[in-house]
Design a protein around this motif. Sequence first.
Motif, short mmCIF file in Angstrom:
data_model
loop_
_atom_site.label_atom_id
_atom_site.label_comp_id
_atom_site.label_asym_id
_atom_site.label_seq_id
_atom_site.Cartn_x
_atom_site.Cartn_y
_atom_site.Cartn_z
N ILE A 125 0.82 -1.21 0.00
CA ILE A 125 0.00 0.00 0.00
C ILE A 125 0.85 1.26 0.00
O ILE A 125 0.54 2.25 -0.67
CB ILE A 125 -0.96 0.00 1.21
CG1 ILE A 125 -2.06 -1.04 0.99
CG2 ILE A 125 -1.59 1.38 1.42
CD1 ILE A 125 -2.99 -1.23 2.19
N ILE A 126 1.97 1.24 0.74
CA ILE A 126 2.78 2.46 0.85
C ILE A 126 4.00 2.45 -0.06
O ILE A 126 4.87 3.31 0.07
CB ILE A 126 3.25 2.69 2.31
CG1 ILE A 126 4.20 1.58 2.76
CG2 ILE A 126 2.06 2.83 3.24
CD1 ILE A 126 4.96 1.92 4.03
N GLY A 133 -4.53 8.81 3.79
CA GLY A 133 -5.50 7.92 3.17
C GLY A 133 -5.01 6.50 3.13
O GLY A 133 -5.77 5.54 3.35
N LYS A 134 -3.73 6.31 2.84
CA LYS A 134 -3.15 4.97 2.78
C LYS A 134 -3.05 4.35 4.18
O LYS A 134 -3.21 3.14 4.35
CB LYS A 134 -1.78 5.01 2.12
CG LYS A 134 -1.85 5.34 0.63
CD LYS A 134 -0.46 5.36 0.01
CE LYS A 134 -0.54 5.68 -1.49
NZ LYS A 134 0.80 5.68 -2.13
N VAL A 136 -5.17 4.92 6.58
CA VAL A 136 -6.54 4.48 6.86
C VAL A 136 -6.82 3.16 6.14
O VAL A 136 -7.44 2.25 6.70
CB VAL A 136 -7.55 5.55 6.42
CG1 VAL A 136 -8.99 5.03 6.58
CG2 VAL A 136 -7.38 6.83 7.23
N ALA A 137 -6.35 3.04 4.91
CA ALA A 137 -6.53 1.80 4.14
C ALA A 137 -5.88 0.61 4.86
O ALA A 137 -6.43 -0.50 4.88
CB ALA A 137 -5.96 1.95 2.74
N ILE A 138 -4.71 0.83 5.46
CA ILE A 138 -4.01 -0.22 6.19
C ILE A 138 -4.84 -0.66 7.40
O ILE A 138 -4.96 -1.86 7.70
CB ILE A 138 -2.61 0.26 6.62
CG1 ILE A 138 -1.71 0.38 5.39
CG2 ILE A 138 -1.99 -0.69 7.66
CD1 ILE A 138 -0.39 1.08 5.65
N TYR A 139 -5.43 0.30 8.09
CA TYR A 139 -6.30 -0.04 9.23
C TYR A 139 -7.53 -0.81 8.76
O TYR A 139 -7.99 -1.75 9.43
CB TYR A 139 -6.71 1.23 9.97
CG TYR A 139 -5.73 1.61 11.05
CD1 TYR A 139 -5.98 1.33 12.39
CD2 TYR A 139 -4.53 2.24 10.73
CE1 TYR A 139 -5.08 1.66 13.38
CE2 TYR A 139 -3.62 2.58 11.71
CZ TYR A 139 -3.89 2.29 13.03
OH TYR A 139 -2.98 2.60 14.01
N SER A 202 -10.55 5.43 -3.75
CA SER A 202 -10.57 4.09 -3.16
C SER A 202 -9.18 3.55 -2.88
O SER A 202 -9.02 2.56 -2.20
CB SER A 202 -11.30 3.14 -4.13
OG SER A 202 -10.66 3.12 -5.39
N ARG A 203 -8.15 4.24 -3.36
CA ARG A 203 -6.78 3.82 -3.08
C ARG A 203 -6.17 4.62 -1.92
O ARG A 203 -4.98 4.56 -1.68
CB ARG A 203 -5.90 3.99 -4.33
CG ARG A 203 -6.29 3.02 -5.46
CD ARG A 203 -5.29 3.07 -6.57
NE ARG A 203 -5.60 2.10 -7.62
CZ ARG A 203 -4.86 1.91 -8.70
NH1 ARG A 203 -3.75 2.63 -8.87
NH2 ARG A 203 -5.21 1.00 -9.60
N GLY A 204 -7.01 5.38 -1.25
CA GLY A 204 -6.53 6.14 -0.11
C GLY A 204 -5.80 7.40 -0.48
O GLY A 204 -4.96 7.89 0.27
#
Length: 208
Positions: A125-126, A133-134, A136-139, A202-204
């Motif tokens: 993701i990173i 945003g990313k 949050v996506a990880i959470y 949607s990708r943060g």
Amino acid sequence: MFCSCQTNMRHMNVFERSSVFAAEMMEVFDRTPTEKELVSQSKDLCRDFIHSRLIREGLGWSKVECDLPEPHGALVDVSMVLLKLGDELESMRPYVYRNIAKQLNISVAVEAVVSDAFLSVATEIIVMGITWGKVVAIYAVAAGLAVDCVRQGHPVVVHAIVDSLGEFVRRNLVPWLKKRGGWVSVQSLYCRLHEPSVVLTSRGQMRK
């Protein structure tokens, strides 16, 4: 004259003490969080995020886990913001953050497998950089995996996900978080996202 000097001295002492107190207070509020604090906070936030998602799915968690410390102080507001941002992210592409174990083709019965899978996804993701945003996506991924674990009868594995997220933060996010003043800075993202014409993809990532 002597009394006047004494009065002046008392005023100076009060002023000096006030200045020292003010400096100490500024140091407390301006102090950059330590690595240990940031990692501990990240795990508290993760537990809260997971707990929220389990409740939403009508699932329970072990009593032992529920007795662990919850976010407190300023971290309560941070947790609320993360959850709201997570709601918005998941509503765009809900299938991305559901049935994650199935998408990854892994068994949730083995802690090491789940931890390795989570760390792999979080790292991916990173890979092109870090944004709130990313994060949050990880959470959302962590919570999605936790829901899979509990639903499939392996609630104890949730602890491994929380620990893995903390380790991921320690390895990859601590310098980034320190630069921004810690977890509390995510609240500014939430304010920006709710300005007119600002969208969380949607990708943060943020888009105007």
